[in-house]
Design a protein around this motif. Structure first.
Motif, mmCIF file in Angstrom:
data_model
loop_
_atom_site.group_PDB
_atom_site.id
_atom_site.type_symbol
_atom_site.label_atom_id
_atom_site.label_comp_id
_atom_site.label_asym_id
_atom_site.label_seq_id
_atom_site.Cartn_x
_atom_site.Cartn_y
_atom_site.Cartn_z
ATOM 1 N N GLU B 132 32.791 38.747 57.902
ATOM 2 C CA GLU B 132 34.188 38.888 57.502
ATOM 3 C C GLU B 132 34.982 37.786 58.199
ATOM 4 O O GLU B 132 34.481 37.179 59.150
ATOM 5 N N THR B 144 35.966 46.055 57.322
ATOM 6 C CA THR B 144 36.036 46.607 55.964
ATOM 7 C C THR B 144 35.807 48.117 56.022
ATOM 8 O O THR B 144 34.803 48.573 56.557
ATOM 9 N N ASN B 156 37.685 49.230 51.095
ATOM 10 C CA ASN B 156 38.749 48.237 51.112
ATOM 11 C C ASN B 156 38.489 47.224 52.230
ATOM 12 O O ASN B 156 38.145 47.613 53.349
ATOM 13 N N GLN B 158 37.634 42.681 53.182
ATOM 14 C CA GLN B 158 37.278 41.348 52.701
ATOM 15 C C GLN B 158 35.995 40.866 53.367
ATOM 16 O O GLN B 158 35.840 40.954 54.578
ATOM 17 N N LYS B 159 35.110 40.366 52.545
ATOM 18 C CA LYS B 159 33.877 39.756 53.037
ATOM 19 C C LYS B 159 33.937 38.255 52.797
ATOM 20 O O LYS B 159 34.648 37.781 51.890
ATOM 21 N N ILE B 160 33.157 37.513 53.561
ATOM 22 C CA ILE B 160 33.161 36.057 53.406
ATOM 23 C C ILE B 160 31.741 35.531 53.617
ATOM 24 O O ILE B 160 30.907 36.219 54.212
ATOM 25 N N ASP B 200 36.538 41.586 43.666
ATOM 26 C CA ASP B 200 37.053 40.291 43.214
ATOM 27 C C ASP B 200 36.336 39.185 43.996
ATOM 28 O O ASP B 200 36.463 39.088 45.212
ATOM 29 N N GLU B 215 34.113 34.328 48.849
ATOM 30 C CA GLU B 215 34.826 35.430 49.467
ATOM 31 C C GLU B 215 34.738 36.605 48.498
ATOM 32 O O GLU B 215 34.774 36.407 47.283
ATOM 33 N N PHE B 217 36.685 40.170 47.767
ATOM 34 C CA PHE B 217 37.797 41.054 48.101
ATOM 35 C C PHE B 217 37.519 42.438 47.512
ATOM 36 O O PHE B 217 37.202 42.562 46.324
ATOM 37 N N ASP B 219 38.989 46.101 46.759
ATOM 38 C CA ASP B 219 40.264 46.812 46.630
ATOM 39 C C ASP B 219 39.972 48.135 45.936
ATOM 40 O O ASP B 219 39.855 48.197 44.713
#
Lengths: 329, 391
Positions: B132, B144, B156, B158-160, B200, B215, B217, B219
């Motif tokens: 992340e 997350t 919910n 964000q991963k990267i 996303d 990345e 996302f 949600d």
């Protein structure tokens, strides 16, 4: 295909470790400076059968003999053992058994006619001297050697002398044996360098845990950790390469022997020298003193680096072989 | 210690070599860099070809659709695969090397029955959702969140650095299920279906101009509880199964590929004119450099072989993994650097062929000492876990 040492090899490693701790304790290394390979240490090495590991029993070639010898020589070298162990081991198959019993053998590889002095380790403490040429092996009477050129050996644990030249001796073997001895010497010098590299790492790691600065062991600093871990990587890489090369010498169906031996020697030489230097650095000011162990490892590494082909020599041979596409898959 | 292959191994090699020579020749040329849908199609079609010929999942147990081959034949496979210059494992890497082995070790019967065959045939593609923005080297600090809602988790965050996530069907996703527990104790391992509105994916442009990484996302993404691998809050242990595979033997293909990279360097050098006549290869120092690299590449392969044999015997990935990873990533960069120097100024203009490839490969090579545990982290691990230095 089996990458493990067998039970006998593991048992031998323990036995050699025990012998090394008795006769070659690192804490008492200063007492062995400039001393010949004396009994009872030498007698115990003979009794353990170290010098017979490459010798055939009748028609029976020793199975996995080079690997077994590598185990023993690595362990001895990690303790900075003294005496002409490498040459006595590799020449045993071409010298007649009874005659050399308990004898010390010094040796040197002569490449062409390079000119300049001939430098030989252990020549002054050996009963036998063997000179390996490209196409033959000669035995030279130690009594026929000229006066040594006055000098001080760089490694206080390896009596090394220079001669203007070495007289011709009796031819005792031909090109095949010469090749076999050169390959065995290359791989077992690599095994000794692996031992040196491991010994230097052990000394440096122990010091890093013991020495405190800023209230903590210096081994807790990443800068020191990274030096140590590079030492570890070098020794592991060199060891894998060396034992693979030893196994290939024992059964050449496993790969290209000359290439494997050269690669092992190259990596082990780098590991020995670089780990010796890194140990000096990690011990800091103390590492620069004669009193501490790192300089002994570094000096022994240079003795071995200059035997059986330097890193530059093997690097060029490997590069040329790769370019010529002669490498076996 | 014995490095010779048995007669059965050699027979396996002979059959494999014959098959590979034909199969690789039949492959159409790979798609241009950057066309990811085409890349996925190309890679999964190749995986299907391997599967149909019986060469998929050689290291997986027979009970899970693999071949359960002895170590010696897995090594033969890797050697022959590299020799034939067969396509890189690419989009199938995470499934075959991480997710599959993790499900075999920790998954439920249903999870295995559904996913393992799809991974082996190339039907489904996996990506990794571990790192992340705030959790890189310190992975366990990931934020997350997943909250239970009946028989689902609502996710919910964000991963990267999710490699090839833009063409993935499933994601091995690490989430925090207990924010109050110590950081290692509140993590759960989930199988995320990438094809849903709450996910996303945005490709990231990297220094080589391409977009291997994304990345992701999340949600209000939904994950059925039945997609949890291992117990809730036990994900760190499950993760370490995966990470140990990654540091252990999953890099074997990279290591063996160094051989062909080195040969390619020699080829290019032999074709590159030198100032004053001859070729770049005539320079003795260049040949020595290649010789030193060759020795290291060979030793890395020996270490890898020994590691794979150890893993097979003990069930645990070899501890030499960090050392192998450190050196192979450095050597990859060294070869790429030498290649770029060899092709010279043509690389600056992106002249198609070896010159443009050399620059792209050089830039790409810089990720090796960062991804999957930076070299600095590997050195810490070696010093602390193997040499016993204080943390």
């Amino acid at each position: 295909m089996d990458f493990r040492l067998d039970d006998d090899q593991i048992a031998l490693r323990h036995a050699v470790r025990g012998l090394s701790e008795r006769h070659f304790a690192l804490g008492a290394v200063a007492a062995r400076e400039d001393a010949p390979a004396a009994d009872p240490a030498w007698r115990d090495l003979v009794a353990m059968g170290i010098f017979g590991l490459l010798v055939s029993d009748g028609d029976e070639t020793p199975r996995n003999g080079t690997v077994t010898a590598a185990v023993a020589l690595e362990e001895l070298s990690a303790h900075l053992a003294t005496g002409p162990i490498l040459w006595t081991t590799i020449t045993a198959p071409v010298l007649t058994g009874g005659e050399i019993e308990a004898g010390r053998v010094a040796g040197v590889v002569v490449v062409g006619d390079a000119g300049g002095p001939v430098v030989i380790e252990h020549a002054t403490e050996a009963e036998f001297l063997v000179v390996v040429h490209h196409d033959r092996i000669e035995r030279v009477e130690t009594t026929s050697l000229p006066e040594v050129i006055a000098g001080e050996p760089s490694d206080p644990l390896t009596p090394t002398v220079a001669y203007e030249s070495v007289p011709r001796g009796d031819v005792i073997s031909g090109p095949d044996e010469a090749r076999t001895i050169r390959l065995a010497g290359t791989v077992l010098a690599a095994a000794q360098l692996v031992g040196v590299a491991q010994g230097a790492l052990d000394v440096a790691a122990a010091y890093a845990l013991e020495r405190h600065q800023f209230g903590v062991p210096i081994g807790s600093f990443q800068a020191i950790k990274h030096l140590l871990s590079d030492m570890y990587v070098r020794v592991e890489l060199a060891r894998s390469s060396t034992f693979a090369a030893a196994a290939i010498l024992d059964d050449e169906r496993g790969g290209d022997a000359a290439r494997a031996a050269g690669a092992a020697k190259l990596l082990a030489g780098q590991a020995g020298i670089d780990n010796g230097r890194a140990a000096v650095q990690i011990l800091g000011g103390m590492g620069f003193t004669w009193e501490m162990l790192p300089h002994y490892f570094l000096k022994r590494a240079w003795v071995l680096e200059q035997s059986f082909g330097t890193a530059e020599f093997h690097a060029l041979a490997l590069g040329v072989a790769l370019g010529a596409g002669v490498v076996k898959a | 210690m014995d490095l010779t292959y048995s007669a059965e191994d050699e027979e396996f090699r002979a059959q494999l070599r014959t098959w590979l020579d034909t199969a690789v020749q039949r492959q159409s040329p790979p798609p241009p860099p950057g066309d990811w849908p085409a890349r996925r199609a190309y890679d999964t079609q190749w995986q299907r070809t391997l599967y149909d010929a019986g060469y998929a999942g050689l290291h997986w147990p027979v009970a899970f659709g693999g071949r359960g081959l002895p170590v010696s034949q897995q090594l033969v496979y890797l050697e022959e695969y590299a020799r034939a210059n067969a396509p890189y494992i690419s989009v199938n890497f995470v499934g075959l090397m991480h997710a599959g082995p993790t499900l075999i070790a920790e998954g439920t019967d249903e999870q295995r029955a559904f996913h393992l065959p799809r991974i082996l045939t190339g039907e489904s593609v996996w990506c990794q959702g571990f790192s992340e923005p705030g959790a890189g080297s310190d992975l366990a600090s990931l934020q997350t969140r997943a909250v239970r809602d009946g028989d689902h988790y609502i996710v919910n965050g964000q991963k990267i650095w999710s490699t090839r996530a833009h063409v993935a069907d499933y994601c091995e996703l690490l989430v925090r299920t207990d924010p109050d527990a110590p950081k290692h104790k509140g993590i759960t391992w989930l199988i995320l279906d990438m094809h849903q509105p709450g996910v996303d994916v945005r490709p990231m442009r990297t220094i080589d101009g391409e977009s291997h990484f994304c990345e992701v996302f999340l949600d209000d993404a939904r994950v059925p509880v039945s997609n949890r691998v291992g117990e809730e809050n036990d994900g760190w242990r499950v993760t370490n199964v995966t990470l140990r595979f990654e540091r252990g033997t999953a890099f074997a293909q990279h290591v063996i590929t160094l051989r062909s990279q080195l040969r390619k360097l020699v080829d290019v050098a032999q074709d590159t004119p030198a100032v004053g006549g001859g070729t770049a290869w005539d320079d003795a120092e260049f040949r020595r450099h290649v010789g030193r690299l060759d020795a290291s590449v060979d030793a890395l392969w020996r270490m890898t072989q020994m590691g794979i044999a150890d893993t097979e015997r003990t069930g645990m990935p070899a501890r030499s993994g960090s050392a192998v990873k450190l050196r192979y990533s450095e050597i990859t960069q060294e070869i790429a650097d030498l290649l770029l120097r060899t092709v010279g100024r043509a690389a600056l203009a992106g002249v198609p062929g070896p010159a443009a490839d050399a620059m792209r490969e050089y830039l790409w090579s810089l990720q090796y000492t960062i991804a999957a545990g930076t070299s600095q982290i590997q050195r810490n691990l070696i010093a602390e876990r193997i040499l016993g230095m204080p943390r």
